[in-house]
Scaffold this active site. Structure first.
Site, PDB file in Angstrom:
ATOM      1  N   TRP A   1       0.817  -1.207   0.000  1.00 17.87           N
ATOM      2  CA  TRP A   1       0.000   0.000   0.000  1.00 17.87           C
ATOM      3  C   TRP A   1       0.855   1.264   0.000  1.00 17.87           C
ATOM      4  O   TRP A   1       0.343   2.369   0.144  1.00 17.87           O
ATOM      5  CB  TRP A   1      -0.926   0.017   1.228  1.00 17.87           C
ATOM      6  CG  TRP A   1      -0.230   0.218   2.559  1.00 17.87           C
ATOM      7  CD1 TRP A   1       1.014  -0.191   2.909  1.00 17.87           C
ATOM      8  CD2 TRP A   1      -0.770   0.892   3.705  1.00 17.87           C
ATOM      9  NE1 TRP A   1       1.289   0.164   4.212  1.00 17.87           N
ATOM     10  CE2 TRP A   1       0.213   0.831   4.725  1.00 17.87           C
ATOM     11  CE3 TRP A   1      -1.983   1.524   3.980  1.00 17.87           C
ATOM     12  CZ2 TRP A   1       0.013   1.377   5.992  1.00 17.87           C
ATOM     13  CZ3 TRP A   1      -2.169   2.067   5.243  1.00 17.87           C
ATOM     14  CH2 TRP A   1      -1.178   1.995   6.216  1.00 17.87           C
TER      15      TRP A   1
ATOM     16  N   GLU B   1      -0.688  -4.414  12.209  1.00 18.50           N
ATOM     17  CA  GLU B   1      -0.040  -5.708  11.922  1.00 18.50           C
ATOM     18  C   GLU B   1       0.350  -6.510  13.166  1.00 18.50           C
ATOM     19  O   GLU B   1       0.571  -7.703  13.060  1.00 18.50           O
ATOM     20  CB  GLU B   1       1.196  -5.541  11.027  1.00 18.50           C
ATOM     21  CG  GLU B   1       0.871  -5.073   9.620  1.00 18.50           C
ATOM     22  CD  GLU B   1       2.086  -5.045   8.711  1.00 18.50           C
ATOM     23  OE1 GLU B   1       3.203  -4.835   9.217  1.00 18.50           O
ATOM     24  OE2 GLU B   1       1.917  -5.241   7.499  1.00 18.50           O
TER      25      GLU B   1
ATOM     26  N   LYS C   1       2.501  -1.789  16.233  1.00 20.69           N
ATOM     27  CA  LYS C   1       3.746  -1.715  15.469  1.00 20.69           C
ATOM     28  C   LYS C   1       3.906  -0.337  14.842  1.00 20.69           C
ATOM     29  O   LYS C   1       5.003   0.215  14.778  1.00 20.69           O
ATOM     30  CB  LYS C   1       3.745  -2.784  14.371  1.00 20.69           C
ATOM     31  CG  LYS C   1       4.953  -2.743  13.440  1.00 20.69           C
ATOM     32  CD  LYS C   1       4.818  -3.804  12.366  1.00 20.69           C
ATOM     33  CE  LYS C   1       5.963  -3.749  11.369  1.00 20.69           C
ATOM     34  NZ  LYS C   1       5.802  -4.743  10.274  1.00 20.69           N
ATOM     35  N   GLN C   2       2.796   0.203  14.348  1.00 23.33           N
ATOM     36  CA  GLN C   2       2.845   1.471  13.633  1.00 23.33           C
ATOM     37  C   GLN C   2       1.486   2.149  13.741  1.00 23.33           C
ATOM     38  O   GLN C   2       0.535   1.586  14.281  1.00 23.33           O
ATOM     39  CB  GLN C   2       3.192   1.226  12.166  1.00 23.33           C
ATOM     40  CG  GLN C   2       2.211   0.330  11.447  1.00 23.33           C
ATOM     41  CD  GLN C   2       2.648   0.015  10.034  1.00 23.33           C
ATOM     42  OE1 GLN C   2       2.955   0.896   9.250  1.00 23.33           O
ATOM     43  NE2 GLN C   2       2.684  -1.266   9.702  1.00 23.33           N
TER      44      GLN C   2
END
Length: 828
Positions: free
Chosen positions: A374, A513, A633-634
């Site tokens: 993406w 994720e 994670k982000q």
């Protein structure tokens, strides 16, 4: 640029010291390394990659072969091959962007000595300079071999930006204090593999087969081969000439995998030797050719010498910089220019003629196997306003694989288009079923294919390309069809839940994720990911809007093709208003049940491990899982603040029945800032963008880490496997749209500046944009005002909206607009 400070113990540790530039005078347009450091060679190879959008070659030493220090790599955009490997007792199929024959080999030795190399000789001096303005790499070495002979070597190389099939090298050899003969070897090397990523090294990486060498007197050798399963034919022709000095002997040697042209040349003090090598590369995927080998030989024979090629190459880069340039002062501007250089090398004007997507790691290495994720979401907004024809081509890559996305949806029992999380040659799902945790050595299930939000990213890019370019032909044809089919996927994936009185999207994975299942659950996926649901609602709204914009004949035709009728439109409207967005403790929940997960002792883990960006690997090695914790994670929820201006996001949430006021958004930002490990290079970029809009004083540390992520290799060895193109493109967009608040919408440029003093400083920040029919619209942000200049043309005026006021700037004129008080104040 000093490393960022982190007063919050939950934040990431400061990065390592970045590279040192040669001199202040060169800082703006060169990226240089002094000395030779084998432990950093992979990083330098990635950051010194040269390319032209068609192919790129890592900045490996010309005399090097692949080993634990070096990884020569040449990659043609869209050149993939599929192989089967055995992993943990399972047969696993992977498609890779192929490492093609290495065209760089050009080495020299004394007639009775070993090859001159910093790996085998005493290094008296070593310098590597990447010239960003001209797109060249120069390497200077002074070496002494075991016999005490000293040489000064200077190699300059280019990958031609004017002719995408050409590359060239020039090597100057000077003997210091001795005379004799040197032996020079030049030619391509087909003994290459895809083994540039440690965790992939045990997989099958031998993609080239059928290698055939050729000698074409007096000065050219060739190598042709094909890929093992995709059967792409590849050919290189290498022409080598001595242009200063006179060879005593020219011979052909080597074998079918490595043809070599051997030259023996006298050297001595005051008698340097100059060798020029020109390389032509073709594949059977190219247009307007017959046989790739014939095309390569013909192109190499017709090419001029190194000087002529350098001149044409420099002129092509000059044109590209003029179209795509920006000027940010200081050290930040220097890093941004390097980012821009690598984005343009991967996605240049040549890309407009190719059937390729946005490779997440550029054409710079083999991480992620060269797949398309993406990341275009972070790159296309920059390209839209500089190289819109490239954006269109990248969207056409998605359109040509729309059929594969529809088949994937049908196979999953759904309708519409379900784009893959990882895409390669033909649009099927390329995400691996297993991935290796190098910390534990265990192969684990990979569930990232459940990130269906990639379809919303495609739709977002379609719409924003149209807003920036005004390309109604694309929107009414390919763009509308993609939007409709993605909208159908979301409308029919959402299921009504009477208990909540809402539509729900279940069994997915969000951008985070780290959470791919509920603790103890038998199956994968989480429910009602806020980012996925809000962006799905946005897609449904845009699809309805485009349906109303289409000419009636086209609308009827497209409705017939996509099985859309009035009932379908009503469903889009209903789902777009009643998708579930969960909340907990007054903040938007990342997904249903997130607030019930355990809190992680962040301080303890940082004390134990230091860098915990890859917290998932740490916990798995301990027998634990990130699925149990409020740990990301982000950026996930905060991605909504990256994609949508605050007013648009508030309107989206209001449509879904929620009031997103300043207090709620600030609390949401605080909640996730404290619970994110930044295991992705995209994370700090998004956090910096969001903070620039709500707490500007805290934004710079995150922005700075996103700038340094690759150049200082903050992820700990990942940059050497390929740069992070999304993060680099995102930092450019941070300047272009983030700091200016620039948003092309409804035939106007909306501006809501939020300048960061650390980036704008005391000098103006310049941008040059291509907006709809206008070329080189110049914006300068400085000292409390914005200056806009529109070049002369027969177009209408550019409409700017800032601070509630509309300004019309006619072609051939400029305007100076005061910034709103909130933008002038600086850090909040």
């Amino acid at each position: 640029m000093s490393p960022p400070r982190h007063p919050d113990p939950r934040a990431s540790p400061p990065p390592r010291t970045p590279v040192t530039e040669r001199t202040p005078a060169q800082a703006g347009w060169s990226w240089a390394y002094e000395g030779y450091d084998p432990s950093r060679e992979r990083l330098r190879e990635a950051l010194c990659t040269l390319g032209n959008g068609y192919f790129a070659t890592r900045g490996a030493a010309a005399e090097a072969v692949a080993d634990r220090v070096h990884h020569p790599g040449t990659y043609v955009a869209g050149c993939y091959d599929r192989l089967v490997s055995e992993v943990d007792g399972h047969e696993v199929e992977n498609e890779d962007m192929v490492n093609l024959p290495n065209w760089l080999p050009l080495r020299v030795r004394a007639a009775d000595g070993a090859w001159f190399s910093p790996d085998t000789c005493s290094v008296l001096g070593h310098e590597q300079v990447l010239d960003l303005r001209r797109g060249t790499l120069r390497r200077r070495m002074r070496l002494r071999d075991a016999a005490g002979r000293q040489v000064a070597l200077e190699e300059t190389r280019l990958v031609h930006m004017g002719d995408p099939h050409l590359a060239a090298q020039r090597l100057r050899i000077a003997a210091e204090g001795w005379a004799g003969e040197v032996r020079i070897e030049s030619g391509p090397d087909g003994r290459v593999r895809n083994d540039g990523v440690e965790r992939y090294r045990d997989l099958n990486g031998r993609h080239l087969t059928g290698l055939e060498a050729g000698f074409h007197p007096p000065d050219t050798v060739s190598l042709s081969c094909r890929t093992a399963s995709s059967d792409i034919r590849v050919a290189l022709a290498c022409r080598t000439r001595v242009t200063s000095g006179r060879p005593r002997e020219v011979a052909h040697a080597g074998d079918e995998e490595r043809p070599v042209l051997c030259l023996t040349v006298p050297v001595g003090p005051g008698r340097p030797v100059t060798v020029e090598k020109v390389v032509a590369l073709h594949t059977s995927r190219d247009t307007a050719i017959g046989n790739p080998l014939d095309a390569a030989l013909s192109r190499a024979a017709r090419a001029g010498g190194f000087g002529a090629l350098l001149g044409a190459h420099t002129a092509a880069w000059h044109r590209l910089w003029r179209r795509a340039g920006s000027d940010v002062p200081g050290r930040a501007g220097h890093v941004l220019r390097l980012h821009q250089f690598h984005v343009l090398q991967t996605l240049s004007s040549h890309t407009a003629g190719l059937d390729v997507g946005v490779p997440a790691r550029g054409l710079h290495g083999e991480a992620y196997r060269g797949h398309v994720f993406w990341d275009e979401l972070f790159v296309l907004p920059y390209l839209d306003l500089h190289l819109p024809e490239v954006s269109r081509a990248l969207l056409m890559y998605r359109y040509r694989r729309l059929g594969a996305a529809c088949r994937a949806a049908a196979d999953a029992g759904r309708v519409g288009a379900m784009y893959p999380w990882q895409s390669g040659s033909d649009g099927r799902e390329e995400t691996q079923r297993l991935h290796l945790n190098p910390r534990s050595g265990r192969w684990l299930p990979d569930r990232s294919r459940l990130q269906h939000h990639v379809g919303s990213a495609v739709a977002y890019n379609v719409w924003h390309y149209y807003q920036a370019s005004g390309d109604t032909a694309f929107l009414h044809a390919q763009g509308a069809e993609m939007l409709f089919r993605i909208a159908r996927f979301w409308a029919h994936t959402a299921r009504w839940d009477a208990a909540y009185g809402r539509y729900r999207i279940t069994g997915i994975v969000g951008p985070d994720e780290y959470h791919d299942a509920y603790p103890g659950a038998a199956g994968p996926g989480i429910d009602d990911n806020a980012y996925t649901n809000v962006t799905a609602a946005w897609v449904l709204c845009r699809a309805r809007e485009v349906a109303g914009m289409l000419p009636a004949p086209r609308r009827d035709e497209l409705f017939e093709r996509t099985a859309v009728d009035s009932a379908e439109l009503e469903r889009w409207e209903d789902v777009s208003r009643r998708l579930r967005v969960p909340f907990h403790q007054g903040v938007i929940s990342q997904f249903e049940g997130y607030g019930e997960l355990a809190e992680l002792d962040w301080a303890a883990y940082r004390a134990r491990y230091g860098d915990i960006r890859r917290l998932d690997r740490i916990l798995e090695a301990e027998g634990d899982s990130t699925n149990r914790y409020q740990a990301s994670k982000q950026a996930d929820v905060l991605m909504l603040g990256y994609l949508f201006p605050r007013t648009e996001l508030a309107a989206l949430m209001a449509r879904l029945g929620h009031r997103l006021d300043e207090e709620t958004w600030t609390a949401t930002v605080d909640h996730y800032l404290a619970r994110t490990s930044h295991g992705s290079t995209l994370s700090e970029l998004v956090h910096g963008w969001v903070l620039a809009r709500c707490r500007r004083a805290e934004a710079w540390s995150y922005v700075q880490e996103s700038l340094l992520s690759d150049v200082a290799d903050l992820q700990g060895g990942t940059t050497g496997e390929g740069i992070h193109l999304g993060a680099m493109g995102g930092t450019l967009d941070l300047v272009q749209r983030g700091l200016t608040g620039l948003e092309p919408r409804g035939g106007a440029l909306l501006l809501d500046p939020a300048p960061l003093p650390e980036m704008t400083g005391m000098s103006p920040c310049h941008l040059s944009l291509r907006y709809q029919g206008h070329w080189d619209v110049e914006l300068s942000l400085h000292s409390g005002h914005l200056r806009v200049r529109v070049p002369d043309s027969d177009q209408g005026p550019v409409r700017l909206v800032m601070g509630g006021r509309t300004h019309l700037v006619r072609p051939g004129t400029e305007a100076t607009i005061p910034l709103p008080p909130t933008a002038r104040r600086g850090p909040a």
